[in-house]
Design a protein around this motif. Structure first.
Motif, PDB file in Angstrom:
ATOM      1  N   THR A  64      19.281  -9.333  21.307  1.00  0.00           N
ATOM      2  CA  THR A  64      19.145  -7.943  21.749  1.00  0.00           C
ATOM      3  C   THR A  64      17.906  -7.789  22.621  1.00  0.00           C
ATOM      4  O   THR A  64      17.939  -7.127  23.666  1.00  0.00           O
ATOM      5  CB  THR A  64      19.069  -7.009  20.531  1.00  0.00           C
ATOM      6  N   PHE A  65      16.814  -8.403  22.196  1.00  0.00           N
ATOM      7  CA  PHE A  65      15.569  -8.363  22.980  1.00  0.00           C
ATOM      8  C   PHE A  65      15.794  -8.966  24.365  1.00  0.00           C
ATOM      9  O   PHE A  65      15.384  -8.403  25.385  1.00  0.00           O
ATOM     10  CB  PHE A  65      14.477  -9.123  22.228  1.00  0.00           C
ATOM     11  N   ALA A  66      16.474 -10.109  24.417  1.00  0.00           N
ATOM     12  CA  ALA A  66      16.731 -10.764  25.697  1.00  0.00           C
ATOM     13  C   ALA A  66      17.585  -9.879  26.604  1.00  0.00           C
ATOM     14  O   ALA A  66      17.325  -9.761  27.815  1.00  0.00           O
ATOM     15  CB  ALA A  66      17.415 -12.115  25.471  1.00  0.00           C
ATOM     16  N   LEU A  67      18.602  -9.256  26.049  1.00  0.00           N
ATOM     17  CA  LEU A  67      19.479  -8.410  26.863  1.00  0.00           C
ATOM     18  C   LEU A  67      18.749  -7.163  27.361  1.00  0.00           C
ATOM     19  O   LEU A  67      18.945  -6.737  28.503  1.00  0.00           O
ATOM     20  CB  LEU A  67      20.715  -8.024  26.060  1.00  0.00           C
ATOM     21  N   LEU A  68      17.916  -6.575  26.520  1.00  0.00           N
ATOM     22  CA  LEU A  68      17.152  -5.395  26.939  1.00  0.00           C
ATOM     23  C   LEU A  68      16.146  -5.749  28.025  1.00  0.00           C
ATOM     24  O   LEU A  68      15.783  -4.903  28.843  1.00  0.00           O
ATOM     25  CB  LEU A  68      16.447  -4.762  25.738  1.00  0.00           C
ATOM     26  N   ARG A  69      15.700  -6.996  28.066  1.00  0.00           N
ATOM     27  CA  ARG A  69      14.768  -7.449  29.105  1.00  0.00           C
ATOM     28  C   ARG A  69      15.500  -7.863  30.382  1.00  0.00           C
ATOM     29  O   ARG A  69      14.846  -8.095  31.399  1.00  0.00           O
ATOM     30  CB  ARG A  69      13.931  -8.618  28.594  1.00  0.00           C
ATOM     31  N   HIS A  70      16.815  -7.958  30.311  1.00  0.00           N
ATOM     32  CA  HIS A  70      17.615  -8.321  31.491  1.00  0.00           C
ATOM     33  C   HIS A  70      18.683  -7.244  31.693  1.00  0.00           C
ATOM     34  O   HIS A  70      19.858  -7.453  31.373  1.00  0.00           O
ATOM     35  CB  HIS A  70      18.261  -9.692  31.302  1.00  0.00           C
ATOM     36  N   PRO A  71      18.288  -6.077  32.200  1.00  0.00           N
ATOM     37  CA  PRO A  71      19.218  -4.944  32.300  1.00  0.00           C
ATOM     38  C   PRO A  71      20.449  -5.241  33.148  1.00  0.00           C
ATOM     39  O   PRO A  71      21.517  -4.671  32.897  1.00  0.00           O
ATOM     40  CB  PRO A  71      18.364  -3.834  32.912  1.00  0.00           C
ATOM     41  N   ASP A  72      20.337  -6.122  34.142  1.00  0.00           N
ATOM     42  CA  ASP A  72      21.511  -6.451  34.945  1.00  0.00           C
ATOM     43  C   ASP A  72      22.553  -7.188  34.112  1.00  0.00           C
ATOM     44  O   ASP A  72      23.767  -6.930  34.239  1.00  0.00           O
ATOM     45  CB  ASP A  72      21.106  -7.294  36.151  1.00  0.00           C
ATOM     46  N   GLN A  73      22.090  -8.073  33.228  1.00  0.00           N
ATOM     47  CA  GLN A  73      23.008  -8.805  32.366  1.00  0.00           C
ATOM     48  C   GLN A  73      23.606  -7.883  31.302  1.00  0.00           C
ATOM     49  O   GLN A  73      24.804  -7.963  30.992  1.00  0.00           O
ATOM     50  CB  GLN A  73      22.283  -9.978  31.698  1.00  0.00           C
ATOM     51  N   LEU A  74      22.788  -6.988  30.768  1.00  0.00           N
ATOM     52  CA  LEU A  74      23.281  -6.032  29.777  1.00  0.00           C
ATOM     53  C   LEU A  74      24.307  -5.096  30.413  1.00  0.00           C
ATOM     54  O   LEU A  74      25.335  -4.771  29.797  1.00  0.00           O
ATOM     55  CB  LEU A  74      22.121  -5.231  29.193  1.00  0.00           C
ATOM     56  N   ALA A  75      24.069  -4.685  31.655  1.00  0.00           N
ATOM     57  CA  ALA A  75      25.015  -3.816  32.353  1.00  0.00           C
ATOM     58  C   ALA A  75      26.360  -4.523  32.530  1.00  0.00           C
ATOM     59  O   ALA A  75      27.423  -3.904  32.398  1.00  0.00           O
ATOM     60  CB  ALA A  75      24.446  -3.406  33.707  1.00  0.00           C
ATOM     61  N   ALA A  76      26.313  -5.817  32.822  1.00  0.00           N
ATOM     62  CA  ALA A  76      27.559  -6.580  32.979  1.00  0.00           C
ATOM     63  C   ALA A  76      28.328  -6.628  31.663  1.00  0.00           C
ATOM     64  O   ALA A  76      29.559  -6.499  31.651  1.00  0.00           O
ATOM     65  CB  ALA A  76      27.239  -7.983  33.469  1.00  0.00           C
ATOM     66  N   ARG A 187      17.053   1.109  24.260  1.00  0.00           N
ATOM     67  CA  ARG A 187      15.975   0.577  25.098  1.00  0.00           C
ATOM     68  C   ARG A 187      14.802   0.195  24.211  1.00  0.00           C
ATOM     69  O   ARG A 187      14.704   0.639  23.061  1.00  0.00           O
ATOM     70  CB  ARG A 187      15.530   1.612  26.128  1.00  0.00           C
ATOM     71  N   LEU A 188      13.904  -0.623  24.753  1.00  0.00           N
ATOM     72  CA  LEU A 188      12.704  -0.998  24.018  1.00  0.00           C
ATOM     73  C   LEU A 188      11.788   0.208  23.878  1.00  0.00           C
ATOM     74  O   LEU A 188      11.617   0.994  24.815  1.00  0.00           O
ATOM     75  CB  LEU A 188      11.962  -2.121  24.746  1.00  0.00           C
ATOM     76  N   ALA A 189      11.174   0.343  22.712  1.00  0.00           N
ATOM     77  CA  ALA A 189      10.238   1.444  22.474  1.00  0.00           C
ATOM     78  C   ALA A 189       8.802   1.016  22.727  1.00  0.00           C
ATOM     79  O   ALA A 189       7.890   1.829  22.622  1.00  0.00           O
ATOM     80  CB  ALA A 189      10.395   1.955  21.047  1.00  0.00           C
ATOM     81  N   VAL A 190       8.596  -0.257  23.020  1.00  0.00           N
ATOM     82  CA  VAL A 190       7.265  -0.792  23.320  1.00  0.00           C
ATOM     83  C   VAL A 190       7.389  -1.686  24.543  1.00  0.00           C
ATOM     84  O   VAL A 190       8.494  -2.029  24.983  1.00  0.00           O
ATOM     85  CB  VAL A 190       6.691  -1.609  22.131  1.00  0.00           C
ATOM     86  N   VAL A 195       6.123  -7.040  21.641  1.00  0.00           N
ATOM     87  CA  VAL A 195       7.085  -7.461  20.621  1.00  0.00           C
ATOM     88  C   VAL A 195       6.576  -8.751  19.991  1.00  0.00           C
ATOM     89  O   VAL A 195       6.309  -9.729  20.690  1.00  0.00           O
ATOM     90  CB  VAL A 195       8.485  -7.676  21.225  1.00  0.00           C
ATOM     91  N   GLN A 196       6.445  -8.752  18.679  1.00  0.00           N
ATOM     92  CA  GLN A 196       5.929  -9.932  17.971  1.00  0.00           C
ATOM     93  C   GLN A 196       7.039 -10.953  17.758  1.00  0.00           C
ATOM     94  O   GLN A 196       8.038 -10.672  17.089  1.00  0.00           O
ATOM     95  CB  GLN A 196       5.327  -9.528  16.630  1.00  0.00           C
ATOM     96  N   HIS A 207       9.687 -10.720  14.838  1.00  0.00           N
ATOM     97  CA  HIS A 207       9.272 -10.164  13.544  1.00  0.00           C
ATOM     98  C   HIS A 207       9.809  -8.749  13.404  1.00  0.00           C
ATOM     99  O   HIS A 207      10.204  -8.320  12.309  1.00  0.00           O
ATOM    100  CB  HIS A 207       7.746 -10.178  13.429  1.00  0.00           C
ATOM    101  N   SER A 208       9.815  -8.012  14.500  1.00  0.00           N
ATOM    102  CA  SER A 208      10.398  -6.664  14.528  1.00  0.00           C
ATOM    103  C   SER A 208      10.727  -6.337  15.982  1.00  0.00           C
ATOM    104  O   SER A 208      10.139  -6.916  16.898  1.00  0.00           O
ATOM    105  CB  SER A 208       9.445  -5.622  13.929  1.00  0.00           C
ATOM    106  N   LEU A 209      11.655  -5.419  16.177  1.00  0.00           N
ATOM    107  CA  LEU A 209      12.058  -5.037  17.526  1.00  0.00           C
ATOM    108  C   LEU A 209      12.131  -3.514  17.609  1.00  0.00           C
ATOM    109  O   LEU A 209      13.194  -2.919  17.359  1.00  0.00           O
ATOM    110  CB  LEU A 209      13.408  -5.666  17.877  1.00  0.00           C
ATOM    111  N   PRO A 210      11.026  -2.854  17.963  1.00  0.00           N
ATOM    112  CA  PRO A 210      11.040  -1.388  18.080  1.00  0.00           C
ATOM    113  C   PRO A 210      11.922  -0.947  19.254  1.00  0.00           C
ATOM    114  O   PRO A 210      11.727  -1.391  20.380  1.00  0.00           O
ATOM    115  CB  PRO A 210       9.560  -1.046  18.333  1.00  0.00           C
ATOM    116  N   VAL A 211      12.874  -0.082  18.958  1.00  0.00           N
ATOM    117  CA  VAL A 211      13.777   0.407  20.003  1.00  0.00           C
ATOM    118  C   VAL A 211      13.905   1.923  19.903  1.00  0.00           C
ATOM    119  O   VAL A 211      13.550   2.541  18.903  1.00  0.00           O
ATOM    120  CB  VAL A 211      15.180  -0.239  19.894  1.00  0.00           C
ATOM    121  N   ALA A 212      14.450   2.501  20.967  1.00  0.00           N
ATOM    122  CA  ALA A 212      14.746   3.935  20.997  1.00  0.00           C
ATOM    123  C   ALA A 212      16.097   4.115  21.705  1.00  0.00           C
ATOM    124  O   ALA A 212      16.600   3.190  22.333  1.00  0.00           O
ATOM    125  CB  ALA A 212      13.647   4.691  21.754  1.00  0.00           C
ATOM    126  N   TRP A 213      16.672   5.312  21.578  1.00  0.00           N
ATOM    127  CA  TRP A 213      17.945   5.573  22.266  1.00  0.00           C
ATOM    128  C   TRP A 213      18.119   7.059  22.501  1.00  0.00           C
ATOM    129  O   TRP A 213      17.424   7.874  21.948  1.00  0.00           O
ATOM    130  CB  TRP A 213      19.133   5.021  21.466  1.00  0.00           C
TER     131      TRP A 213
END
Length: 213
Positions: A64-76, A187-190, A195-196, A207-213
């Motif tokens: 999930t972290f990787a996809l949120l960091r690559h919005p073009d891939q997540l959009a696909a 989306r990422l909240a930080v 992200v640790q 360790h954790s993935l803070p997100v928002a929507w």
């Protein structure tokens, strides 16, 4: 180590209870087979919990972290949910969460990269390095959900391949599609650098993935 001892003690107690009062579950089935004692079944339970939960849970978080960091891939992926099968294979290759090991012993003398591994010698393999080998994958440092990532070593190779790999694939395909369809504005909240990451553990992840929507 203390946590592992406590976990094994708990599962051993669970096995004892299941032997006294069997139910419709895996541990009771292993007991009914009659070939394993309580210590052996507790050991299998520890293995199943770690290998069957720890790995997939971290792949879901880190993926999930990787996809949120690559919005073009997540959009696909959002545009074509059927892409998820290919996407899971690419995420497995790109992330390769088993960073320590595996270890293997040579059955005979083998020459690799100009070095000779003698029969009986033990070597530690780097799965992340293999999965980002430019001779196997074009632009290996890039996350590309449409690439053919077949042949990656995230689940091992040959007779040592992960027994639970098909279940892991199903969990990830279901998890990623459900997550991003239910939360289309996730989306990422930080900031990404905040992200640790689990760089201090055998199984890589967050360790954790803070997100928002």
């Amino acid at each position: 180590m203390g946590a592992l001892v406590s976990l094994r003690q708990y599962l051993h107690g669970l096995v004892v209870r299941k032997r006294a009062e069997p139910a419709d579950d895996l541990i009771s089935t292993l007991i009914s087979g009659g070939a394993l004692d309580d210590e052996e079944i507790a050991g299998i339970a520890v293995l199943l919990l770690i290998a069957g939960h720890e790995t997939t849970a971290n792949m879901l978080g880190l993926g999930t972290f990787a996809l949120l960091r690559h919005p073009d891939q997540l959009a696909a992926l959002r545009a074509d949910p059927l892409l998820v099968e290919n996407a899971v294979e690419e995420l497995l290759r790109y992330l390769t969460i088993v960073h320590i090991g595996p270890t293997r012993a040579a059955l005979e003398d083998v020459e690799l990269g100009g070095e000779v591994v003698r029969a009986g010698e033990v070597v530690t393999l780097s799965l992340p390095a293999a999965n980002r080998d430019p001779e196997r994958f074009e632009d290996p440092e890039e996350l590309d959900l449409r690439r053919s990532a077949t042949g990656h070593l995230a689940f091992g190779h040959g007779i040592h391949q992960c027994l639970g790999q098909q279940l892991a694939r199903i969990e990830m395909r279901t998890g990623f599609n459900a997550l991003f369809s239910r939360f289309p504005n996730l989306r990422l909240a930080v900031e990404p650098e905040d992200v640790q990451l689990r760089t201090d553990m055998a199984i890589y992840g967050v360790h954790s993935l803070p997100v928002a929507w």
